[in-house]
Scaffold this active site. Structure first.
Site, PDB file in Angstrom:
ATOM      1  N   GLY A 124       1.530  -2.800  -6.255  1.00 60.54           N
ATOM      2  CA  GLY A 124       1.375  -1.508  -5.602  1.00 60.54           C
ATOM      3  C   GLY A 124      -0.026  -0.968  -5.798  1.00 60.54           C
ATOM      4  O   GLY A 124      -0.975  -1.370  -5.123  1.00 60.54           O
ATOM      5  N   GLY A 125      -0.180  -0.066  -6.767  1.00 59.58           N
ATOM      6  CA  GLY A 125      -1.443   0.646  -6.988  1.00 59.58           C
ATOM      7  C   GLY A 125      -2.675  -0.247  -7.034  1.00 59.58           C
ATOM      8  O   GLY A 125      -3.711   0.080  -6.445  1.00 59.58           O
ATOM      9  N   TRP A 165       0.827  -1.228   0.000  1.00 54.69           N
ATOM     10  CA  TRP A 165       0.000   0.000   0.000  1.00 54.69           C
ATOM     11  C   TRP A 165       0.851   1.262   0.000  1.00 54.69           C
ATOM     12  O   TRP A 165       0.327   2.357  -0.136  1.00 54.69           O
ATOM     13  CB  TRP A 165      -0.949  -0.015   1.216  1.00 54.69           C
ATOM     14  CG  TRP A 165      -2.214  -0.789   0.961  1.00 54.69           C
ATOM     15  CD1 TRP A 165      -2.413  -1.758   0.003  1.00 54.69           C
ATOM     16  CD2 TRP A 165      -3.467  -0.668   1.655  1.00 54.69           C
ATOM     17  NE1 TRP A 165      -3.694  -2.234   0.071  1.00 54.69           N
ATOM     18  CE2 TRP A 165      -4.367  -1.585   1.079  1.00 54.69           C
ATOM     19  CE3 TRP A 165      -3.896   0.123   2.719  1.00 54.69           C
ATOM     20  CZ2 TRP A 165      -5.694  -1.725   1.525  1.00 54.69           C
ATOM     21  CZ3 TRP A 165      -5.211  -0.020   3.173  1.00 54.69           C
ATOM     22  CH2 TRP A 165      -6.104  -0.934   2.572  1.00 54.69           C
ATOM     23  N   LYS A 166       2.163   1.136   0.206  1.00 60.83           N
ATOM     24  CA  LYS A 166       3.055   2.308   0.282  1.00 60.83           C
ATOM     25  C   LYS A 166       2.485   3.305   1.299  1.00 60.83           C
ATOM     26  O   LYS A 166       1.910   2.883   2.293  1.00 60.83           O
ATOM     27  CB  LYS A 166       3.253   2.908  -1.112  1.00 60.83           C
ATOM     28  CG  LYS A 166       3.662   1.831  -2.122  1.00 60.83           C
ATOM     29  CD  LYS A 166       4.142   2.371  -3.422  1.00 60.83           C
ATOM     30  CE  LYS A 166       4.501   1.197  -4.338  1.00 60.83           C
ATOM     31  NZ  LYS A 166       5.112   1.619  -5.595  1.00 60.83           N
ATOM     32  N   GLU A 214      11.588  -6.230  -9.357  1.00 59.38           N
ATOM     33  CA  GLU A 214      10.786  -5.060  -9.708  1.00 59.38           C
ATOM     34  C   GLU A 214      11.630  -4.087 -10.523  1.00 59.38           C
ATOM     35  O   GLU A 214      12.403  -3.298  -9.936  1.00 59.38           O
ATOM     36  CB  GLU A 214      10.313  -4.344  -8.435  1.00 59.38           C
ATOM     37  CG  GLU A 214       9.430  -5.178  -7.547  1.00 59.38           C
ATOM     38  CD  GLU A 214       8.525  -4.301  -6.681  1.00 59.38           C
ATOM     39  OE1 GLU A 214       7.312  -4.443  -6.806  1.00 59.38           O
ATOM     40  OE2 GLU A 214       9.034  -3.464  -5.931  1.00 59.38           O
TER      41      GLU A 214
END
Ligand code: PGA
Length: 248
Positions: free
Chosen positions: A232-233, A12-13, A166
């Protein structure tokens, strides 16, 4: 991490407040109805770990996004592996490119953090990946290989952990390498892991990360040596993340 069971981990950063926990409830309800064939993990900001652990139940593992190598002390603003474990986390992302680039984290520091995570009983997810400039110079495999060799402490042999490939240029950009490029780097990561830690890590998952979405997840997850995804997003919304989990 068990052989052939893929791991789909969400990062989720620096996103998410208490109000976002509804996404976890939606995710868990859907997973309870339709048990996935893979392991599922979410790594929220540290402020949400404990609340997320309470809501997630058995089906979703919760992790941190970084930890300090030291166990405790005068390190204002930092968090130790033991603190993450105490909050209920079972894994931790280490050496993400946003930390390597934004905070000058070296392979040696990432290795020390991985050792600290193991000592606290957390499974590290160690990130590696080349920049666009390095890829364009034909150095992707060489760069990633040297990151693997120097970022994985020998103590990882026989332990629960994962490596995430990544490419820096694929993170949050909507760009992804070709499937052939992903396979080439994943095979190089596997070879470097075996060289460093021995054949015992033959089943340790190597995740792909960088613009994984519901519409490209299945084809990426079918690439040989891709043992899961770091997302991520698309992990922020339960519907998108479920679309990726269903591709595993
Ligand atoms: P992205 O991020 O899925 O938004 O590209 C991946 C990551 O940084 O782990």
């Amino acid at each position: 991490m068990k052989q052939s069971v893929k791991l789909i981990a969400g990062n989720w950063k620096m996103n998410g407040l208490g109000a976002s926990l509804g996404e976890v409830e939606t995710l868990c309800a859907a997973l309870a109805d339709d048990r996935p064939a893979c392991r599922v993990a979410l790594c929220p900001p540290a402020t949400l770990i404990e609340r997320m652990v309470r809501r997630a139940g058995q089906g979703v593992e919760i992790g941190g996004q970084d930890c300090r190598a030291e166990t405790h002390g005068a390190f204002t603003g930092d968090i130790s592996a033991q603190m993450l474990k105490d909050a209920g986390a079972t894994l931790v992302i280490l050496g993400h490119s946003e930390r390597r680039q934004g905070y000058g984290e070296t392979d040696g520091l990432v290795s020390a953090k991985a050792g600290a995570a193991l000592a606290a009983g957390l499974a590290p997810i160690v990130c590696v990946g080349e920049t666009l400039q390095q890829r364009e110079a034909g150095r992707a495999v060489e760069v990633v290989r040297s990151q693997v060799m120097a970022s994985l402490p020998l103590a990882l042999a026989g332990r629960d952990f994962a490596v995430a490939y990544e490419p820096v240029w694929a993170i949050g950009t909507g760009l992804t390498p070709t499937l052939t490029q992903i396979e080439e780097v994943h095979r190089a990561v596997r070879a470097a892991m075996i060289e460093r830690l021995g054949l015992g890590i033959a089943a340790t998952p190597i995740l792909y990360g960088g613009s994984v979405k519901p519409d490209n997840a299945a084809e990426i997850l079918a690439v040989p040596e891709v043992g899961g995804a770091l997302v991520g997003g698309a992990s922020l919304k339960a519907g998108d993340f479920l679309g990726i989990i269903r591709g595993a």
